[in-house]
Design a protein around this motif. Structure first.
Motif, PDB file in Angstrom:
ATOM      1  N   SER A 132       0.828  -1.206   0.000  1.00  0.00           N
ATOM      2  CA  SER A 132       0.000   0.000   0.000  1.00  0.00           C
ATOM      3  C   SER A 132       0.864   1.258   0.000  1.00  0.00           C
ATOM      4  CB  SER A 132      -0.944   0.001   1.210  1.00  0.00           C
ATOM      5  OG  SER A 132      -0.223  -0.011   2.417  1.00  0.00           O
ATOM      6  N   GLU A 133       2.043   1.201   0.638  1.00  0.00           N
ATOM      7  CA  GLU A 133       2.947   2.349   0.614  1.00  0.00           C
ATOM      8  C   GLU A 133       3.464   2.589  -0.800  1.00  0.00           C
ATOM      9  OE1 GLU A 133       4.136   4.486   3.237  1.00  0.00           O
ATOM     10  OE2 GLU A 133       2.321   3.674   4.140  1.00  0.00           O
ATOM     11  N   LEU A 134       3.759   1.525  -1.499  1.00  0.00           N
ATOM     12  CA  LEU A 134       4.333   1.638  -2.835  1.00  0.00           C
ATOM     13  C   LEU A 134       3.288   1.977  -3.893  1.00  0.00           C
ATOM     14  CD1 LEU A 134       6.992   1.380  -4.388  1.00  0.00           C
ATOM     15  CD2 LEU A 134       6.519  -1.060  -4.655  1.00  0.00           C
ATOM     16  N   PHE A 135       2.139   1.305  -3.841  1.00  0.00           N
ATOM     17  CA  PHE A 135       1.133   1.464  -4.890  1.00  0.00           C
ATOM     18  C   PHE A 135      -0.097   2.261  -4.469  1.00  0.00           C
ATOM     19  CE2 PHE A 135       3.158  -2.730  -5.963  1.00  0.00           C
ATOM     20  CZ  PHE A 135       3.895  -2.253  -7.030  1.00  0.00           C
ATOM     21  N   GLY A 136      -0.265   2.507  -3.176  1.00  0.00           N
ATOM     22  CA  GLY A 136      -1.447   3.223  -2.716  1.00  0.00           C
ATOM     23  C   GLY A 136      -2.590   2.276  -2.391  1.00  0.00           C
ATOM     24  N   SER A 137      -3.688   2.810  -1.896  1.00  0.00           N
ATOM     25  CA  SER A 137      -4.831   1.972  -1.536  1.00  0.00           C
ATOM     26  C   SER A 137      -6.124   2.758  -1.673  1.00  0.00           C
ATOM     27  CB  SER A 137      -4.684   1.458  -0.093  1.00  0.00           C
ATOM     28  OG  SER A 137      -4.599   2.547   0.808  1.00  0.00           O
TER      29      SER A 137
END
Length: 217
Positions: free
Chosen positions: A101-106
């Motif tokens: 989620s940090e890398l790609f978002g959520s």
């Protein structure tokens, strides 16, 4: 009186030459925020200048404390992407369960406690550069998703159904021998080769004896 004037002029000339010499030495021993007058660092400066104009991804290898993030910033600042964001992320400093989620978002509601949409680091770096420090710490599952994002130039937030197009240059760094990690099945071979469009090796400080004084200032 004439002798006093001549001595004063000569002193001013020597002072001016000394100032110019110091400026020249400083320009030769530093590049961006990097410091080093040793032959090995001068070669690094030359590589950084060449790599900056390229569109290729970059893999920086070197021991901790050798300046990998400074090299990454120098590459970004010298590239056509300099007007866009430079986004650093330390893969070893983020809990593994949060890395995706940090890398790609959520998306909102993607997991317990997710009350709003969250943009990830890769999306924040759109148009610019994403610096992935300690890349070897990425779990294999996430390595596969990063590889797909690089290949397809798109990401999918956690909980999302539609992909988002991104234009990001990846600069990765590691203090491990990634080729050995590949052999030991701890790092994906296809991602390894995708990352090292350019490979930059930063020498340890014990190979840069003449730089130690500069670094201590």
């Amino acid at each position: 009186v004439q002798l006093i004037i001549r001595n004063a002029l000569e002193k001013r000339r020597l002072t001016t030459e000394n100032i110019l010499l110091r400026r020249e030495m400083a320009s030769q021993s530093s590049f961006a925020q990097l410091v080093g007058q040793s032959d090995v660092m001068q070669k690094v400066f030359e590589i950084v200048r060449k790599v900056a104009d390229s569109k290729s991804n970059v893999l920086i290898c070197g021991e901790s404390g050798t300046g990998k993030e400074l090299v990454a910033r120098a590459i970004h600042d010298g590239s056509p992407r300099a007007k866009h964001a430079f986004v650093p992320i330390n893969c070893a400093a983020i809990p593994r369960e949060l890395l995706e989620s940090e890398l790609f978002g959520s998306e909102r509601g993607a997991y317990t406690g997710s009350v709003k949409m969250r943009q990830g680091y890769m999306e924040a770096a759109n148009g610019g550069t994403l610096f992935l420090d300690e890349i070897s710490e990425l779990p294999l599952m996430l390595q596969a998703k990063l590889l797909r994002a690089i290949q397809e130039k798109e990401i999918r937030r956690v909980g999302a159904t539609k992909p988002i197009s991104v234009d990001v240059r990846i600069i990765a760094a590691t203090n491990l021998n990634l080729s050995e990690e590949v052999k030991n099945k701890r790092f994906r071979e296809d991602l390894y080769y995708r990352l090292q469009g350019f490979l930059i090796h930063l020498p340890p400080l014990y190979e840069r004896g003449e730089d130690v004084i500069l670094l201590s200032k």
